[in-house]
Design a protein around this motif. Structure first.
Motif, PDB file in Angstrom:
ATOM      1  N   LYS A   1      23.063  90.387  11.979  1.00  0.00           N
ATOM      2  CA  LYS A   1      22.703  89.862  10.653  1.00  0.00           C
ATOM      3  C   LYS A   1      22.064  88.483  10.798  1.00  0.00           C
ATOM      4  N   LEU A   2      22.683  87.651  11.601  1.00  0.00           N
ATOM      5  CA  LEU A   2      22.189  86.280  11.768  1.00  0.00           C
ATOM      6  C   LEU A   2      20.881  86.240  12.545  1.00  0.00           C
ATOM      7  N   ILE A   3      20.736  87.113  13.555  1.00  0.00           N
ATOM      8  CA  ILE A   3      19.487  87.179  14.332  1.00  0.00           C
ATOM      9  C   ILE A   3      18.317  87.541  13.426  1.00  0.00           C
ATOM     10  N   SER A   4      18.550  88.457  12.462  1.00  0.00           N
ATOM     11  CA  SER A   4      17.476  88.850  11.538  1.00  0.00           C
ATOM     12  C   SER A   4      16.984  87.660  10.719  1.00  0.00           C
ATOM     13  N   LYS A   5      17.878  86.729  10.450  1.00  0.00           N
ATOM     14  CA  LYS A   5      17.513  85.524   9.693  1.00  0.00           C
ATOM     15  C   LYS A   5      16.857  84.484  10.594  1.00  0.00           C
ATOM     16  N   ILE A   6      17.428  84.278  11.775  1.00  0.00           N
ATOM     17  CA  ILE A   6      16.913  83.259  12.701  1.00  0.00           C
ATOM     18  C   ILE A   6      15.484  83.566  13.128  1.00  0.00           C
ATOM     19  N   TYR A   7      15.233  84.821  13.485  1.00  0.00           N
ATOM     20  CA  TYR A   7      13.916  85.193  14.005  1.00  0.00           C
ATOM     21  C   TYR A   7      12.997  85.781  12.941  1.00  0.00           C
ATOM     22  N   GLY A   8      13.479  85.930  11.725  1.00  0.00           N
ATOM     23  CA  GLY A   8      12.648  86.473  10.656  1.00  0.00           C
ATOM     24  C   GLY A   8      12.199  87.894  10.928  1.00  0.00           C
ATOM     25  N   ARG A   9      13.083  88.697  11.534  1.00  0.00           N
ATOM     26  CA  ARG A   9      12.728  90.071  11.884  1.00  0.00           C
ATOM     27  C   ARG A   9      13.649  91.051  11.166  1.00  0.00           C
ATOM     28  N   ASP A  10      13.059  92.109  10.618  1.00  0.00           N
ATOM     29  CA  ASP A  10      13.863  93.213  10.103  1.00  0.00           C
ATOM     30  C   ASP A  10      14.363  94.032  11.297  1.00  0.00           C
ATOM     31  N   ILE A  11      15.657  94.343  11.296  1.00  0.00           N
ATOM     32  CA  ILE A  11      16.250  95.132  12.370  1.00  0.00           C
ATOM     33  C   ILE A  11      16.920  96.351  11.750  1.00  0.00           C
ATOM     34  N   VAL A  12      16.525  97.535  12.200  1.00  0.00           N
ATOM     35  CA  VAL A  12      17.110  98.776  11.722  1.00  0.00           C
ATOM     36  C   VAL A  12      17.935  99.364  12.866  1.00  0.00           C
ATOM     37  N   LEU A  13      19.235  99.453  12.668  1.00  0.00           N
ATOM     38  CA  LEU A  13      20.142  99.962  13.696  1.00  0.00           C
ATOM     39  C   LEU A  13      20.821 101.231  13.190  1.00  0.00           C
ATOM     40  N   ARG A  14      20.653 102.309  13.943  1.00  0.00           N
ATOM     41  CA  ARG A  14      21.367 103.548  13.632  1.00  0.00           C
ATOM     42  C   ARG A  14      22.486 103.707  14.654  1.00  0.00           C
ATOM     43  N   ASP A  15      23.721 103.523  14.205  1.00  0.00           N
ATOM     44  CA  ASP A  15      24.846 103.675  15.128  1.00  0.00           C
ATOM     45  C   ASP A  15      25.462 105.061  14.971  1.00  0.00           C
ATOM     46  N   GLY A  16      26.650 105.271  15.531  1.00  0.00           N
ATOM     47  CA  GLY A  16      27.268 106.591  15.482  1.00  0.00           C
ATOM     48  C   GLY A  16      27.704 107.023  14.102  1.00  0.00           C
ATOM     49  N   ASN A  17      27.701 106.094  13.129  1.00  0.00           N
ATOM     50  CA  ASN A  17      28.157 106.414  11.779  1.00  0.00           C
ATOM     51  C   ASN A  17      27.044 106.485  10.748  1.00  0.00           C
ATOM     52  N   ARG A  18      26.099 105.521  10.812  1.00  0.00           N
ATOM     53  CA  ARG A  18      25.136 105.405   9.721  1.00  0.00           C
ATOM     54  C   ARG A  18      24.018 104.447  10.099  1.00  0.00           C
ATOM     55  N   PHE A  19      23.127 104.179   9.151  1.00  0.00           N
ATOM     56  CA  PHE A  19      22.061 103.201   9.320  1.00  0.00           C
ATOM     57  C   PHE A  19      22.523 101.832   8.828  1.00  0.00           C
ATOM     58  N   HIS A  20      22.050 100.807   9.536  1.00  0.00           N
ATOM     59  CA  HIS A  20      22.236  99.424   9.109  1.00  0.00           C
ATOM     60  C   HIS A  20      20.849  98.782   9.047  1.00  0.00           C
ATOM     61  N   HIS A  21      20.465  98.309   7.877  1.00  0.00           N
ATOM     62  CA  HIS A  21      19.191  97.609   7.713  1.00  0.00           C
ATOM     63  C   HIS A  21      19.490  96.114   7.587  1.00  0.00           C
ATOM     64  N   PHE A  22      19.162  95.373   8.643  1.00  0.00           N
ATOM     65  CA  PHE A  22      19.421  93.937   8.659  1.00  0.00           C
ATOM     66  C   PHE A  22      18.156  93.196   8.216  1.00  0.00           C
ATOM     67  N   ARG A  23      18.326  92.321   7.228  1.00  0.00           N
ATOM     68  CA  ARG A  23      17.189  91.535   6.754  1.00  0.00           C
ATOM     69  C   ARG A  23      17.686  90.202   6.206  1.00  0.00           C
TER      70      ARG A  23
END
Length: 593
Positions: free
Chosen positions: A561-583
């Motif tokens: 979550k914090l990396i998405s803010k620091i670097y200004g990058r959207d990060i989409v992570l699909r783990d074993g349960n669901r999608f996480h859209h970090f922005r």
């Protein structure tokens, strides 16, 4: 003497009749008409009445067949192929073929019998024995039809290695053979395999597809459905988009199977809006299509939208099935809609007359457990009309880990060890729970049990796609060609995280070591390495897309979550349960996963 009817005219008549919806009554009328006109004396129209009658009444079709004085192998084959869902009867007919000295099984006899074996879970030994008969009566290496049926049989029986061997033995596999082996790998990646095995099967499917193109065998819609599914499971965005483009530029039919596969693919890639657009463009939407779209919404945490789509499905007259209810209850699970999910579960039997199966109870247990209602979840497990399987107990154990209920967690683990003693994930979950409360002696005890039983922890794996190439990372991985650059970026990330006030959550590290060492262990998780590589290797305007085989840990979730803010990058992570859209420092899951 009455002249026999014209066979050509008769065949056309029968085909015309078969294009209509028939009841048993009308079928009997057709049969009676065939007897009075003499049409029943011709093998081809007789085969049509066998097919028609077997779809409506097996006893009546048997009566028709038993009235034939000397049925040919053609009629035996026809009847067997029409009753593959009744394996006992199919093999009974095959026994009659073997008993008749004037008859000999041929290349049309065995594919139907292998299909009958494959449809029954405990009939592998019968199919294997039948394979010996194939060598006795025909030459399978000379018959593509039989070879394809063997590939299908062994693949649905979970014997993918044998299926691949049979395929490799074919000198010039045709389109049907390619489709069979591709489907075998793609279906294998969706069931019975996990983690790295799953990814390996999908990768192999893509490699086979490339070989198919090199062999100048032109894919059809069935091929593309399999390949699109492999791309979706693997997270291979470029290959998936290429498959979509191939469908369009090759003028292949965008039937509802292809469209549904594309919807599923784009939803799994994180392009939910594109999946929704394709869904809305479809003129014909069946239950399969709705199920895929509801599941896509569930993966992205859109529980309310999934419920609205379920209601729309009902309004449009599409009957929900077992899979529909699994998908919509899962959608409720991901956002904590306990009341709504419970009501939908109760409506299965009350409104739709569908008896809930084990997987539906498992979804409800997961729904209650994730919401913190662990006592209610345990009571449901104990009151279910069937024995709970490993999936149900695993859901309960996972909920106990999230909410820190050690008592119920230990109970769940005891059941899991009995059901699947060699699965490492259960021990790891319990170890995490002990580690959270610093019970290191218990952590060591669990690890010792794992060692004594020969159970190894399945490693976390993360994939990131850069310029069409998939890059795989394991925890602490230093095998990547750009490893030095990745670890320099990782050090920069960790420094910036500390500068922005991030304090690593070291509770889930399974070793009784100093906090500083634990922080280092967390820094080398596979998704961190994948993110570091993506930050170095991609343009800042592109979102970073990560596929992880396990549930993302709390610290990696918070740091991403914090990396998405620091670097200004959207990060989409699909783990074993669901999608996480970090922005911009937030996640779409709202920290509920």
């Amino acid at each position: 003497m009455k002249k026999p009817p014209n066979p050509i005219f008769s065949h056309q008549t029968v085909l015309l009749l078969q294009n209509q919806q028939h009841s048993i009554k009308t079928m009997k009328q057709i049969h009676a008409n065939m007897i009075t006109t003499g049409l029943i004396l011709h093998a081809y129209p007789l085969s049509k009445i066998l097919i028609l009658s077997s779809s409506l009444s097996i006893p009546y079709s048997l009566t028709v067949f038993n009235q034939i004085q000397t049925p040919s192998i053609f009629l035996f084959n026809t009847f067997i192929s029409s009753i593959t869902n009744n394996a006992h009867l199919a093999f009974s007919l095959y026994s009659r073929v073997l008993a008749e000295k004037s008859l000999k099984p041929n290349n049309f006899t065995y594919p139907s019998l292998f299909k009958a074996c494959g449809s029954r879970p405990n009939w592998f030994r019968h199919g294997r024995a039948l394979h010996v008969h194939v060598f006795k009566f025909i030459e399978p290496h000379c018959d593509c039809y039989v070879q394809v049926s063997l590939i299908n049989f062994y693949s649905v029986s979970g014997k993918l290695g044998i299926a691949r061997y049979l395929f490799d033995e074919m000198s010039k596999p045709d389109l049907a053979a390619w489709n069979s082996i591709l489907a075998a790998y793609c279906n294998g990646s969706c069931s019975g395999y996990c983690g790295g095995e799953n990814a390996s099967l999908s990768i192999e499917a893509l490699c086979l597809f490339n070989q198919m193109l090199v062999s100048h065998v032109r894919p059809n819609e069935k091929t593309l459905v399999a390949i699109i599914g492999a791309c979706a499971d693997l997270g291979a965005l470029c290959n998936g988009v290429w498959s979509h483009a191939y469908v369009l530029r090759s003028n292949l039919k965008m039937n509802h199977f292809v469209a549904t596969a594309l919807i599923d693919m784009y939803a799994k890639f994180g392009y939910l809006d594109l999946a929704c657009q394709l869904f809305d463009l479809m003129s014909h939407k069946d239950a399969l299509c709705y199920n895929v779209m509801i599941r896509g919404l569930a993966l992205h945490g859109h529980g309310h939208r999934a419920i609205r789509l379920f209601q729309r499905m009902r309004e449009e007259g599409v009957e929900p099935d077992n899979v529909t209810f699994v998908a919509v209850i899962c959608a409720c699970t991901h956002v904590g809609l306990v009341n709504e999910g419970s009501e939908i579960f109760n409506s299965m039997k009350e409104v739709y007359g569908i008896e809930p199966k084990l997987e539906h109870y498992g979804c409800l247990v997961d729904l209650l457990g994730r919401a913190g209602q662990l006592d209610e979840a345990l009571e449901l497990v104990r009151s279910m009309p069937m024995e709970a399987n490993a999936v149900v107990w695993r859901s309960l154990l996972g909920a106990c880990r999230v909410h820190g209920n050690l008592e119920i967690g230990e109970l769940a683990l005891r059941h899991l060890v009995e059901l699947e003693p060699e699965t490492s994930g259960y021990y790891v979950l319990l170890s995490n729970m002990y580690a959270n409360i610093s019970r290191w002696d218990d952590v060591r005890r669990v690890r010792k049990v794992m060692k004594n039983k020969g159970v190894n922890k399945f490693p976390g794996t993360s994939f990131v796609e850069i310029d069409g190439a998939l890059h795989e990372f394991l925890i602490g991985d230093k095998t990547h060609p750009c490893s030095d650059m990745i670890y320099r970026k990782l050090e920069e990330m960790n420094w910036k995280l500390r500068m922005h006030g991030h304090k690593p959550s070291t509770k889930e590290v399974l070793f009784d070591i100093e906090d500083e060492e634990k922080e280092g262990a967390l820094s080398y998780h596979s998704e961190r390495l994948a993110i570091a590589f993506a930050l170095v290797a991609t343009d800042s305007s592109f979102p970073i897309r990560i596929i992880k085989n396990l549930r993302v840990c709390q610290d990696c979730h918070a740091s991403t979550k914090l990396i998405s803010k620091i670097y200004g990058r959207d990060i989409v992570l699909r783990d074993g349960n669901r999608f996480h859209h970090f922005r911009n420092g937030a996640c779409s899951c709202l920290d509920y996963w």
